[in-house]
Design an enzyme around this catalytic site. Structure first.
Site, short mmCIF file in Angstrom:
data_model
loop_
_atom_site.label_atom_id
_atom_site.label_comp_id
_atom_site.label_asym_id
_atom_site.label_seq_id
_atom_site.Cartn_x
_atom_site.Cartn_y
_atom_site.Cartn_z
CE LYS A 49 2.78 -7.44 8.28
NZ LYS A 49 3.02 -7.90 9.65
CD GLN A 93 1.38 -7.80 12.93
OE1 GLN A 93 1.27 -8.09 11.76
NE2 GLN A 93 2.40 -7.10 13.41
CG ASP A 116 6.82 -12.65 10.09
OD1 ASP A 116 7.07 -11.75 9.27
OD2 ASP A 116 5.89 -12.59 10.92
#
Ligand code: NAP
Length: 279
Positions: A49, A93, A116
């Protein structure tokens, strides 16, 4: 013989578009990535990322916290990032260490920075079709399907898997494009027969060699979301590629299919977050 859907190429294009928009408009865009503990797979994802941020001209702020971080410490960090104008997107995460409640942490992220699209507010918006952020993996799958020139409208689509992260939102995005969608799971009866109806089959199960040739229709489009390790510890998807590939029209490889798209869509969402916050 099927045509391979090149996730690397499609994801590259998405990232280039994001970079071009940021450059053209001189935007300052920032993504905060929070990782807790020492999970090796998570470390690899976070590094990928960061690399994608560099490619897109997005500033990345990494917060690597120790395994023993308390829930309060993590929630306090999320509050700080929510209030930081340099941070447009926040990604925590997953999975988090067991003592941390991921639902509570996600709920704390400002919906406007939830790149997300896991926050209940964003999930709800996806249900009603009025969304700003699309969940990265299903959105990436839609881009891959579009890249084949396939019109989803009216197609029989089967999604194997009903997780909140992949299966359910995947089905919604297909439905928004007027597909007839069936969601399968571990209690589905005669899974093979259901899958054989699919013009577009999306597998998000997490089991190597799960989708076999007898489960696919001749000429179908097959998208393999699975990320598994085979007996030789090599990365592989859910689909038994060698036997399915000759039967279908398009198929994604693993690696090089859905995986790179997920990260590219994260970049797109981060730019979208910047735009929402600038309104
Ligand atoms: P998950 O939460 O474990 O969900 C798996 C789904 O598969 C569940 O709904 C489960 O059904 C279903 N399933 C399991 N065994 C089955 C069977 N025998 N027959 C039919 N359905 C069955 O996994 P996930 O988070 O959705 O992820 C799925 C896969 O995608 C994993 O390999 C993951 O690593 C990969 N993934 C890849 C990306 C990417 O960027 N490429 C992103 C996210 C996930 P039940 O609900 O009935 O248990």
């Amino acid at each position: 013989m099927a045509k391979l859907i090149d996730g690397k190429a499609v994801s590259q294009k998405v990232k280039e578009e994001v970079r071009a928009e940021i450059e053209r408009e001189g935007l300052k865009v920032g993504l905060a990535v929070v990782i807790v503990g020492n999970d090796q797979a998570s470390r690899v994802y976070v590094n990928n990322k960061k690399k994608a941020c560099e490619v897109c001209g997005i500033r990345s702020f990494e917060y690597a916290l120790p395994e023993e971080t308390t829930e309060k410490e993590l929630l306090d960090l999320v509050d700080t990032l929510n209030n930081d104008p340099e941070v447009n997107g926040i990604l925590v995460q997953l999975p988090l260490p067991k003592h941390l409640d991921s639902e509570k942490v996600i709920a704390r992220i400002s919906p406007e920075k939830d790149v997300d699209a896991f926050h209940a507010e964003n999930v709800g918006k996806i249900m009603i079709g009025n969304y700003a952020f699309l969940p990265c993996t299903p959105a990436g799958v839609m881009e891959l399907i579009h890249s084949t020139g396939t019109d989803v409208s009216g197609k029989e689509c089967v999604v194997i898997g009903r997780s909140n992260i992949v299966g359910k939102p995947m089905a919604m995005l297909l439905l928004h494009e007027n597909a007839t969608v069936t969601i399968c799971h571990s209690r589905t009866k005669d899974l093979a027969a259901v899958c054989r109806r699919a013009d577009i089959l999306v597998s998000a199960v997490g089991k190597a060699d799960f989708v076999t040739a007898d489960m696919v229709k001749e000429g179908a489009v097959v998208i393999d979301v699975g990320m598994n390790r085979n007996a030789e510890n090599k990365l592989c998807g859910d689909v038994k590629f060698d036997e399915v590939e000759p039967k279908v029209s398009y198929i994604t490889p693993v690696p090089g299919g859905v995986g790179p798209m997920t990260i590219a869509m994260l970049m797109k969402n981060t730019l979208m977050a910047k735009r929402i916050q600038s309104r």
